[in-house]
Design a protein around this motif. Structure first.
Motif, short mmCIF file in Angstrom:
data_model
loop_
_atom_site.label_atom_id
_atom_site.label_comp_id
_atom_site.label_asym_id
_atom_site.label_seq_id
_atom_site.Cartn_x
_atom_site.Cartn_y
_atom_site.Cartn_z
N LEU A 234 -9.26 -9.05 -5.15
CA LEU A 234 -8.83 -7.86 -5.85
C LEU A 234 -8.63 -8.18 -7.32
CD1 LEU A 234 -7.69 -4.91 -5.56
CD2 LEU A 234 -5.44 -5.96 -5.44
N ILE B 277 -8.03 -14.83 0.59
CA ILE B 277 -7.80 -13.64 -0.22
C ILE B 277 -7.43 -14.09 -1.61
CG2 ILE B 277 -6.30 -11.62 -0.56
CD1 ILE B 277 -5.89 -11.45 2.36
N ILE C 6 -6.00 -12.43 -5.39
CA ILE C 6 -5.63 -11.30 -6.23
C ILE C 6 -5.45 -11.85 -7.63
CG2 ILE C 6 -3.88 -9.54 -6.66
CD1 ILE C 6 -3.22 -9.58 -3.75
N VAL D 6 -5.70 -5.69 1.09
CA VAL D 6 -6.79 -6.64 0.86
C VAL D 6 -7.00 -7.43 2.15
CG1 VAL D 6 -7.71 -8.27 -0.81
CG2 VAL D 6 -5.72 -6.93 -1.40
N GLU E 130 -11.91 -10.87 0.95
CA GLU E 130 -12.01 -9.94 -0.17
C GLU E 130 -11.20 -10.46 -1.34
OE1 GLU E 130 -12.38 -5.44 1.63
OE2 GLU E 130 -10.47 -6.18 0.90
#
Ligand code: HEM
Ligand SMILES: Nc1ncnc2c1ncn2[C@@H]1O[C@H](COP(=O)(O)OP(=O)(O)OP(=O)(O)O)[C@@H](O)[C@H]1O
Ligand SMILES: Nc1ncnc2c1ncn2[C@@H]1O[C@H](COP(=O)(O)OP(=O)(O)OP(=O)(O)O)[C@@H](O)[C@H]1O
Ligand SMILES: [Mg+2]
Ligand SMILES: [Mg+2]
Lengths: 221, 201, 250, 60, 221, 201
Positions: free
Chosen positions: B30, B182, B184, B24, B28
């Protein structure tokens, strides 16, 4: 260092929020001490001989009861995970927690012990030795206890398992601590016992936070 | 950048996943998807270095996270199923104390603002145990908003939130990602945010 | 009994009507305290003769015994209020029990403290593990348990009910502890004031003790009423009648 | 009257420490307790007054 | 009735699932008893006089430790709510839980006590009285303890508060229980003490489940 | 039929709702909606008779539930935020023991079938603490499926469930309502089932 004070601050704040908990730990100490004469009978001479042993055993038990709550609440609500993931070294945070534990459970015991000693008719010299011995001994109990608390974290039957793990480790503290007072009463000096206690404490100060940290990491895996 | 290569995870005798690769980039996010029991929580805990993978390696900015240790923790924020909020303390105390632990000082005004932003106005001084399920989660969102971390790892962050709070959180994530962060996360709902990747396990 | 009568009876059990009533009663009880205390102290120090065995040290009896009596009596009253609250679900009862507990604990503490200060010159020890002393200590613990339990529960109604159960269970315990004296050899003096036997004490001493006991009693009522007024205000802070009170509007 | 002089009164026949220790602590507790109890009431009254003031300001 | 057996069955099953917990309560008992010779010293005559008292105090403490877990886990995971909402009367279910608690903590103590008594050099008559006294006393401890456990449920600082509430209530059991053994040793009959203990037990059997149920309902409100 | 009249609920110094009336007939279901902290959980606990309302009365089949006590419990099933599953027992044991407590005997085959229906095949004998968040909730759904109760009170039953499980639960509720049952639930998601009423607080 900042993180250590932050964690001590937080734990003391939590303790204040549940003031009754700190006080009740004290009363537990008093009550356990008072139970023995009830079970054993009222002869003063007999009670005086067993007084140091009883006071120390009660101190052991009182410290031990609070241990179960040293890491468990932090574990249950996820704070411990956050501590592991905090930028400050875990060892420091753990030391902070142990210090807070001693301030809230050990220190009050030390201050209260002379009063209970008087109930068992100990003289003022013996009381002095008792206080010094507890002053050296209770931090030792907190330090050793922390290892046990970390090892039994999240383990089924934690509370009782904890005592089985920790009480044997407390035996040296008990022997030298109660021994110091008895040695004084029987006219031998208490110096030897006290210096052994101090040596144990020094050892634990270096060793226990490290072992506790390792145990905590394992518990969280 | 977070990369993982050849991750596998074993629970009991069950292999939840193996040979899992992911990467990643900054900017971005995820979305880890999968059925109940697929292993999403297990994966996220591995990525947060809370439990070791059976096999494989995780790198943060090209260094294995094992070697980074505290430096990784400074960059990363993990919110799990458990709230990590102290029930006996107030939302305000929870927020300031946890940011102190993170090593960032948070002044009173900023803390109050963050709490107000998540609809906790008037509950700053009520012990968390009195809060409703959703309000407890909102305390965590406030933490998310004040903590500066490049990598967010969030396990089912939308649980217990009402529609308005879900929107707030979505836009919080969007901002974070836009600013080069980032994220997640797992969730059983679909998330219509830009720059998203999906990982199915 | 008609429904109206019940309501009328309960009126005094409502915090709203009890609050001003208590306010009016407090000065009277302080007055009574003074009325009993001044001659009580006078007798204690200036009229009662020196004891031929214990010298002047025995004068502790004039606070020791009243404190010991009150500590037991207050516990019974507290348990009664608590039980009433549990059975009838009246709000005031729990508040009364809560207001009495600290006073009872202080009385228990005083009986221990003065007893210890008496024991040192008389027995040569601050404390012995004698049945009477131990049962006084246990009584003190029961008070502490009650206070700690109520302090640990946030919701006032829940605290009242939980405290009531504890107080009632404890009340079963009190006579058991108290009568276990019989199974123990005891150093402490047995009851020397009883309704059936003629008092063995000098009459002046008896008068002093009775006056002091009455003073302690009136004192306890006055303090408990003061405290219950505070508790009523704390718990009913958001009701209309509190907002309408003169001392609040001012 | 038992006492020849105030000094004798305070000495209590050698038991001064014990007698005055008892009466003293008793007096202190019995003075402090009512003060604390009424302080508790004035504390809550103060906050109630502040609240009613705030209410008044709100409604204005 | 069905529900009672169901709940006993469930609690015993849970206890088996965490066998270590039952065993550790026993170990706690053993360790506390063994700590005293360490703290007090090895004279046999002294130890023999204090043996009944120490065994009883240790039994008290061992029972008490397990109490915190009597209702707390059921409360935390919501099972207690379901029990309150079960079609069977709550009082019966509570009785079932108390019975299961006694089987897992009280009974093992009764069986183990004679062995520890031998270590303190008690003769076989005294051991017999000890067992009978414990057989009457430990259910009493479970019953009284249940009230305390229910009262402190979900309360801040529960564990230690529990002991402060419960230990004073345990005093009569302690006095008559330890008294029975001592009376036997000193040549007086133990009968009086034992029948008092039995009377207390009878009282508790009727009263305690009711009080516990009331306390539980309050805790859940 | 469940009716409530003039319910009000006070928490601390806050009045969450007052003068609330509701009536749900057999064959209907009620979706309680509201923001985080509005008082949905509090309302459901009051309806389940777990906590008393500050004011008002609740009637089941025209009798006050206070008077019914155990008879009401027999007809009612409450699932709260907490799972009421024992972490140390297996799903199978949890299911059979809880139905024993309810006074209904459940044979082995029926229990296994119910567990399998909710995707717990292969996990029957694994202690619940090893299960994932969603799997834990599925154990509860199995309980829902086997317990015969006319009135269901469910607090956020969809939490942690994946898409498939949400569908299963929805159809379970639909069946129950069609068969003349009543269901009262909270959820922050919208539910497209027939015969639904909505209560906003
Ligand atoms: C810490 C130590 C003591 C405690 C806890 C204690 C406790 C009590 C209690 C609870 C009572 C009321 C009993 C009743 O009236 O039936 C009482 C009464 C009394 N105590 Fe003490 N006591 C202590 C020490 C002493 C000492 C050292 C003496 C004298 C040498 C003493 C002499 C008396 C007397 C004369 C009474 C009045 C008995 C009567 O007339 O009924 N006490 N004490
Ligand atoms: N000891 C074990 N033996 C066998 N299987 C295990 C064991 N421990 C855990 N598991 C399984 O591992 C999986 C753990 O999944 P995890 O909690 O990561 O799921 P998840 O994807 O987060 O699911 P959810 O959507 O329900 O949160 C579960 O399927 C569980 O049954
Ligand atoms: N002692 C108290 N003082 C003030 N407010 C309180 C107190 N206890 C609870 N509350 C408030 O009561 C409300 C309880 O709400 P409840 O749990 O019923 O909400 P909910 O509708 O279920 O919310 P969610 O969607 O988040 O689950 C919360 O807003 C909480 O802040
Ligand atoms: Mg998960
Ligand atoms: Mg809710």
């Amino acid at each position: 260092m900042n993180a250590v004070t932050a964690i001590i601050h937080r734990d003391l704040l939590l303790a204040m929020r549940r003031k009754s908990e700190v006080l009740t730990a004290l009363f537990f100490f008093i009550i356990v001490v008072s139970l023995f004469p009830l079970g054993i009978g009222p002869e003063t001479a007999l009670l005086r001989t067993i007084a140091p042993g009883i006071l120390w055993v009660a101190a052991l038990l009182a410290t031990m009861l609070g241990l179960a709550r040293l890491f468990a609440p932090d574990h249950a609500d996820g704070t411990l995970e956050q501590m592991v993931l905090a930028p400050a070294p875990l060892g420091l945070l753990v030391t902070g927690k142990i210090i807070a534990h001693w301030i809230t459970t050990g220190l009050p015991l030390v201050l209260l012990a002379p009063v209970l000693g008087i109930q068992f008719d100990l003289d003022s010299g013996a009381l002095g030795i008792l206080v010094v011995a507890l002053l050296l001994g209770t931090p030792l109990l907190s330090l050793i206890g922390a290892i046990g608390a970390a090892l039994t974290l999240g383990v089924r039957g934690g509370g009782v398992l904890l005592s089985v793990l920790v009480l044997p480790l407390y035996v040296p503290a008990l022997i030298f601590g109660a021994g110091a007072v008895e040695a004084h009463i029987s006219g031998l000096g208490a110096g030897g016992h006290l210096s052994l206690l101090a040596a144990l404490l020094a050892l634990a100060v270096f060793f226990a936070p490290w072992a506790t940290t390792a145990a905590l990491r394992i518990a969280l895996e | 950048m977070l990369t993982a290569t050849g991750l596998s995870c074993v629970r009991g005798e069950r292999c939840l996943f193996s040979g899992l690769d992911l990467a990643v980039e900054p900017g971005e996010w995820l979305h880890v998807q999968g059925e109940n029991g697929a292993g999403k929580t297990s994966l996220l805990r591995i990525l947060a270095s809370l439990s070791p993978p059976a096999e494989g390696e995780i790198r943060w900015e090209n260094t294995p996270i094992k070697a980074l240790a505290e430096d990784y923790y400074r960059d990363m924020l993990f919110l799990g199923h458990h709230g990590a909020v102290k029930e006996d303390l107030t939302p305000f105390e929870n927020l300031t104390l946890s940011s102190k632990l993170d090593g960032t000082a948070l002044d009173e005004a900023a803390a109050l603002k963050a709490l107000a932003r998540f609809g906790l106005r008037g509950r700053e001084d009520l012990a968390v145990r009195f809060l409703s399920a959703g309000q407890k989660r909102r305390v965590l969102l406030a933490r998310l908003a004040v903590r500066q971390a490049a990598l967010w790892i969030l396990d089912e962050p939308f649980t217990a939130l009402d529609v308005k709070a879900v929107d707030m959180l979505s836009s919080l994530i969007e901002e974070h990602v836009k600013a080069g962060g980032i994220c997640i996360l797992t969730s059983h709902q679909s998330m219509p945010l830009p720059n998203g990747k999906v990982l199915k396990i | 009994m008609s429904n109206n009568k019940i309501i009328h009876w309960f009126k005094f059990a409502s915090p709203q009507s009890f609050y001003p009533l208590a306010g009016k009663m407090i000065p009277w009880f302080w007055g009574l305290t003074a009325v009993f205390l001044i001659p009580g102290l006078w007798i204690s120090f200036f009229v009662a003769p020196t004891d031929f065995q214990q010298g002047e040290g025995y004068r502790i009896i004039f606070i020791h015994v009243p404190a010991a009596w009150m500590s037991m009596f207050i516990y019974l009253v507290m348990a009664t209020w608590a039980g009433l609250g549990l059975a009838l679900n009246t709000r005031l009862s729990g508040m009364m029990a809560q207001a009495l507990a600290p006073t009872g604990a202080i009385m228990a503490f005083l009986s221990l403290w003065t007893g210890a200060l008496w024991g040192k010159p008389m027995w040569g020890a601050w404390w012995v593990w004698d049945a009477r002393l131990t049962s006084a200590l246990i009584l003190f613990f029961l008070y502490i348990g009650f206070i700690a339990l109520q302090a640990a529960i946030d919701d006032a109604r829940r605290a009242d009910k939980a405290g009531a159960i504890l107080a009632l269970v404890g009340v079963v315990n009190v006579p058991i502890i108290y009568f276990s004296v019989k199974w123990w050899n005891t150093l402490h003096q047995g009851a020397s004031v009883s309704l059936t036997k003629a008092p063995t004490m000098a009459t002046t001493m008896l008068w002093g003790m009775l006056l002091m006991a009455l003073a302690f009693w009136m004192y306890s009522i006055a303090v408990a009423l003061t405290r219950v007024r505070a508790i009523i205000l704390e718990r009913e802070a958001h009701t209309e009648w509190v907002k309408e009170l003169d001392e609040v509007k001012a | 009257m038992n006492w020849g002089s105030p000094a004798e009164f305070f000495a209590m026949g050698g038991y001064g420490l014990y007698v005055w220790g008892s009466f003293g602590v008793c007096a202190v507790l019995m003075i402090v307790e009512p003060i604390l109890a009424s302080r508790r009431r004035s504390d809550i009254l103060r906050s109630l007054r502040r609240e009613s003031l705030a209410d008044k300001l709100d409604s204005q």
